[in-house]
Design a protein around this motif. Structure first.
Motif, mmCIF file in Angstrom:
data_model
loop_
_atom_site.group_PDB
_atom_site.id
_atom_site.type_symbol
_atom_site.label_atom_id
_atom_site.label_comp_id
_atom_site.label_asym_id
_atom_site.label_seq_id
_atom_site.Cartn_x
_atom_site.Cartn_y
_atom_site.Cartn_z
ATOM 1 N N ARG A 160 6.222 2.714 -2.242
ATOM 2 C CA ARG A 160 5.363 1.365 -2.345
ATOM 3 C C ARG A 160 5.791 0.581 -1.378
ATOM 4 O O ARG A 160 4.739 0.073 -0.531
ATOM 5 C CB ARG A 160 5.388 0.774 -3.753
ATOM 6 C CG ARG A 160 4.908 1.456 -4.894
ATOM 7 C CD ARG A 160 5.066 0.485 -6.106
ATOM 8 N NE ARG A 160 4.645 1.365 -7.172
ATOM 9 C CZ ARG A 160 4.278 0.740 -8.591
ATOM 10 N NH1 ARG A 160 4.828 -0.427 -8.711
ATOM 11 N NH2 ARG A 160 4.151 1.338 -9.393
ATOM 12 N N HIS A 216 0.590 7.181 -2.398
ATOM 13 C CA HIS A 216 0.794 6.278 -1.611
ATOM 14 C C HIS A 216 0.187 6.377 -0.003
ATOM 15 O O HIS A 216 0.499 5.354 0.776
ATOM 16 C CB HIS A 216 2.155 5.722 -1.564
ATOM 17 C CG HIS A 216 2.547 5.287 -3.040
ATOM 18 N ND1 HIS A 216 2.161 4.032 -3.567
ATOM 19 C CD2 HIS A 216 3.480 5.917 -3.752
ATOM 20 C CE1 HIS A 216 2.545 3.992 -4.875
ATOM 21 N NE2 HIS A 216 3.655 5.071 -4.862
ATOM 22 N N ARG A 223 4.372 1.612 1.989
ATOM 23 C CA ARG A 223 2.916 1.374 2.221
ATOM 24 C C ARG A 223 2.676 -0.035 2.519
ATOM 25 O O ARG A 223 1.994 -0.342 3.446
ATOM 26 C CB ARG A 223 2.198 1.879 0.969
ATOM 27 C CG ARG A 223 0.845 1.790 1.098
ATOM 28 C CD ARG A 223 0.131 2.071 -0.374
ATOM 29 N NE ARG A 223 0.538 1.069 -1.149
ATOM 30 C CZ ARG A 223 0.399 1.233 -2.597
ATOM 31 N NH1 ARG A 223 -0.131 2.326 -3.057
ATOM 32 N NH2 ARG A 223 0.913 0.180 -3.421
#
Length: 863
Positions: free
Chosen positions: A675, A715, A678
């Motif tokens: 995460r 992701h 990203r």
């Protein structure tokens, strides 16, 4: 005097050619490079009289020096200077150059033993090639015919020339001796009856002169007489010929002499070839008879043993000369010498390590290989090849020391201590004795480390180590277990004294304050003690008891000593584990874990940085100097307590491992890391790379590769931006399954890093088993840089190993500029540590980032 300029880059080849040419009367001026040769030729006279010839190893590539030398040899000044070229193969360039220059010959290195003959031919350009003998084969032989009769000389000279002998004649003993001394001959045929002295006088004179003693002599006479034959043979003749016998018989007798000459020349050529090979070998080689007397020894062996010449050793016993003493310096009886037994028995031994002693009585660690020497099936002695392994021994000892010791305090480390503890537990099972295990934990280390700095913290650890050592007996064991924790084994104590002994250590450590930079700090410690006897079940049980006792001492207010008892121990352990277990499960449910990111910085371009480098912003400057590289960070795991403070993984990961929570924590780290990657990608155009630790439990969990694949897809992350770190092999129970998992991850496009590289010999076999792209050099090997030369040597060796294996290297725990620049000189690719970049709470290349607390903390998940 024939002086030869020898130009060849290889020292081995220079030595071999020098050994081959020197016995032929050549004076060798050997040079390793063409620049030096060019200057030497320029210093020569206009007629090139300084050198009789040039022997040139054909260079592998052309540069300015090559062109200069070749141009000089083509010039009018040197165009008549003989040149012998030796090349590794049939180089078209070498062949063409030879064809364009007169007085040039070309040999392949595989035929270098023919260099002397080739050089002789170059220096005698007007001589025709010698014809072959039909009777015996080989080059035409030179015969000296001595007879007072001109008719006899003319007749026999004609006969010999007709049958391909080269002939020169003399009419008496004096003339014959003069010619033999002035020209090379193979055979002398001497008339017996001559005015002024019989032929036997000439034969005897030829045998006495070193220059002519090799000539085979035969008497020729017109009268058969036993007395003449006996006298001739006694003076050194090997044959008697008769003027009256048939020409065919005369030629047959002479042909027999010719074959003897050719055989002797072949043997001598083979001897010189073997001598050249032996002289060019870099290892020491010597040969002994079954009694151990040295029959031959090569120059490398003479050099290694510190002698000036072979004559000092040949004929002497090898035992008396250099292997008379054991490795520990104890004199050895001749009958006890293993090598002497091998000489006598004809044993073959491979790679046996021992010590030789040089002429100055200095020990030389060597690795020997012994072969029995056989001639015509009969054992005549042994050949021994040996090499100096001093450097290898030093590196092995240093690696072994590094694997067993703590770099800062020089005490033994946890791995060594656990092995000693296991031996002690096993020993106690066979006795009625009692020993004690102490765990010692500094109470105020973090405070001093944070307020006075890391240097003060290191100095405190050194002082505590010294105070602990002062309390030990010779039979006790002490180790630094990590951070501010120590462990002690007290052997063979009185069972009633356990509490007093433990508290004695506490009092010794706290009796005086710690003084640093004119400030005094009070030292307090918590000590847990566990009794060990024949009922102690295992090493892990003893350590668990001492650890529990130490926790009880801390919870009781610190600066306490506690001796483990089963009742309090069970309750404390249960409370501790249950408390942490509940907190970990709550952290997973409530997202109370926190990720931090520490830069892993490329070293390329560091030479632009002033020394010493400013720590602030160094990570960013290095990233900017390498714009084509992804910005790499290692993911670190922390947990927030109820007050929002970050907790080190040291506090909670052991409980997570005991309760089997590590696999779930690993997956939380992987998901949150992707995460973060990203989100950072959406704000920055430059790519990031994250290094994520995997625990042993995580590696063993089912479906980890599928989970990572699903998260990469979810992701939308390029898997090439992910590096997964694994630690030492002892934490992995099923290497085959791990290999399969890592293979899947690499197939996906992820990269693999091996952590703690270089901390033990098992690492190298581990390196072969696992597919890895990055090797992380353990921080304990970096602590001594740049002052510790052995540490520097070990790091450089590890970098070379990684480079040979096609891996990148990362140095961990880099904490000062001097170490940083030393690592750059060693060839390390990347570094991480507090002097480069602190752990941060977000990924970014240029934004102002929040920095995590500065204490040394273990890494994520695998911790």
């Amino acid at each position: 005097m024939k002086t030869v300029l020898l130009v060849e880059a290889s020292q081995t080849r220079r030595r071999a050619l020098s050994a081959l040419l020197a016995p032929r009367g050549y004076v060798i001026n050997a040079m390793p490079d063409l620049d030096e040769a060019f200057r030497a030729l320029q210093r020569s006279t206009a007629s090139a009289a300084s050198y009789s010839a040039v022997v040139l190893g054909w260079p592998e590539y052309a540069d300015g020096s090559v062109e200069d030398v070749f141009g000089l040899l083509h010039s009018e000044r040197f165009e008549h200077l003989p040149v012998l070229i030796l090349a590794d193969h049939n180089s078209a360039a070498a062949v063409n150059w030879r064809m364009t220059r007169p007085g040039t010959a070309l040999l392949q290195w595989s035929d270098f033993v023919e260099a002397a003959e080739a050089l002789d031919q170059l220096l005698r350009p007007n001589e025709t090639s010698r014809p072959e003998l039909t009777s015996g084969g080989g080059a035409a032989l030179r015969v000296l015919l001595v007879d007072d009769s001109a008719t006899v000389r003319a007749a026999f000279a004609k006969l010999l020339r007709k049958h391909d002998y080269e002939v020169d004649t003399a009419s008496n003993v004096v003339e014959g001796l003069d010619k033999a001394l002035s020209n090379p001959f193979d055979i002398a045929v001497v008339d017996y009856f001559m005015p002024g002295g019989n032929g036997t006088a000439l034969i005897a004179a030829l045998k006495q002169e070193p220059q002519t003693e090799h000539i085979l002599s035969a008497t020729i006479t017109g009268t058969y007489s036993d007395a003449i034959i006996s006298e001739s043979l006694a003076c050194g003749a090997v044959e008697c010929l008769f003027k009256s016998e048939a020409k065919e018989l005369f030629l047959a007798r002479l042909g027999s002499l010719a074959r003897t000459v050719h055989d002797r020349k072949a043997i001598d050529a083979e001897r010189r070839r073997l001598h050249g090979i032996l002289s060019s070998v870099g290892d020491g080689v010597y040969g002994v008879d079954p009694e151990g007397r040295i029959e031959f020894i090569n120059p490398a062996a003479v050099d290694l043993l510190g002698f000036d010449d072979q004559s000092e050793l040949i004929g002497r016993g090898a035992f008396e000369s250099f292997h008379h003493t054991a490795e520990d310096g104890t004199p050895m009886a001749r009958a006890a010498s293993y090598l002497n037994q091998c000489y006598a028995d004809g044993s073959q031994v491979l790679a046996w390590q021992t010590a030789f002693w040089t002429s100055t009585r200095k020990q030389l660690p060597v690795e020997c290989t012994v072969y029995p020497m056989r001639i015509d099936g009969v054992r005549t002695g042994s050949v021994v090849a040996f090499r100096d392994v001093s450097a290898r021994r030093a590196l092995e000892n240093e690696l072994r020391w590094q694997a067993e010791h703590d770099a800062l305090t020089k005490l033994h480390n946890r791995a060594w201590f656990e092995s000693q503890l296991e031996q002690e537990v096993n020993r106690l099972k066979r006795s009625e004795q009692v020993s004690v295990l102490l765990f010692v934990d500094l109470d105020r280390f973090k405070y001093i480390n944070d307020t006075a700095g890391h240097t003060a913290g290191d100095q405190l650890l050194l002082e505590v180590s010294a105070r602990l050592k002062s309390r030990l007996r010779a039979s006790d064991h002490l180790a630094r277990m990590g951070g501010d924790e120590y462990a002690v084994i007290l052997r063979n104590v009185n069972a009633e004294d356990v509490a007093g002994l433990a508290d004695g250590f506490r009092r010794a450590l706290t009796s005086a304050p710690f003084v640093y930079a004119s400030k005094s700090y009070r030292i307090t410690v918590s000590i847990g003690a566990a009794r060990m006897d024949r009922l102690t079940a295992s090493t892990s049980e003893a350590m668990a008891h001492a650890d529990i006792a130490c926790h009880i001492a801390k919870n009781a207010g610190r600066n306490q000593t506690h001796v483990y008892t089963p009742e309090l121990g069970r309750q404390a352990a249960m409370d501790e584990d249950l408390g942490w277990s509940a907190r970990l499960e709550e952290a997973l449910r409530s997202d109370r874990f926190v990720l931090c990111f520490q830069p892993i910085v490329p070293l390329k371009g560091l030479e632009q940085e002033p020394f010493p480098a400013a720590e602030r912003g160094l990570w960013k400057r290095q990233f900017d100097r390498n714009p084509n590289s992804a910005m790499m960070y290692e993911v670190l795991l922390r947990m927030r307590d109820s007050q929002g403070e970050l907790i080190s993984p040291n506090a909670f990961l052991p409980t997570a491992e005991r309760f089997g929570l590590m696999a779930e924590i690993d997956r939380w780290v992987i998901d949150r890391s992707l995460r973060a990657l990203r989100e950072a990608r959406s704000h920055e155009s430059r790519p990031f790379m994250l290094s994520i630790n995997l625990s042993a439990q995580g590696l063993a969990s089912v479906g980890l590769a599928a989970y990572i694949t699903s998260k990469v897809v979810e992701h939308n992350i390029d898997p090439a931006m992910l590096v997964f770190e694994i630690t030492e092999s002892h934490s992995i129970t099923d290497v085959t399954c791990v290999q399969a998992l890592l293979h899947e991850l690499r197939q996906l496009g992820c990269r693999i890093a091996v952590d703690d590289f270089g901390t033990g010999f098992s690492t190298f076999s581990y390196l072969r088993q696992l597919e890895a792209d990055i090797l992380k050099i353990d921080g304990s090997l970096i602590q001594g840089l740049p002052d510790d030369q052995l540490d520097r040597t070990v790091v450089a060796a590890l970098v070379n190993i990684a480079r040979c294996a096609g891996k990148l290297t990362v140095a961990e725990c880099v904490e000062n500029s001097a170490a940083l620049f030393t690592l750059m000189q060693c060839g390390v690719d990347y570094v991480q540590g507090y002097s480069v970049g602190m752990p941060r709470l977000q990924l970014a290349s240029s934004a102002a980032l929040s920095v995590v607390d500065s204490q040394h903390q273990p890494r994520a998940a695998a911790g």
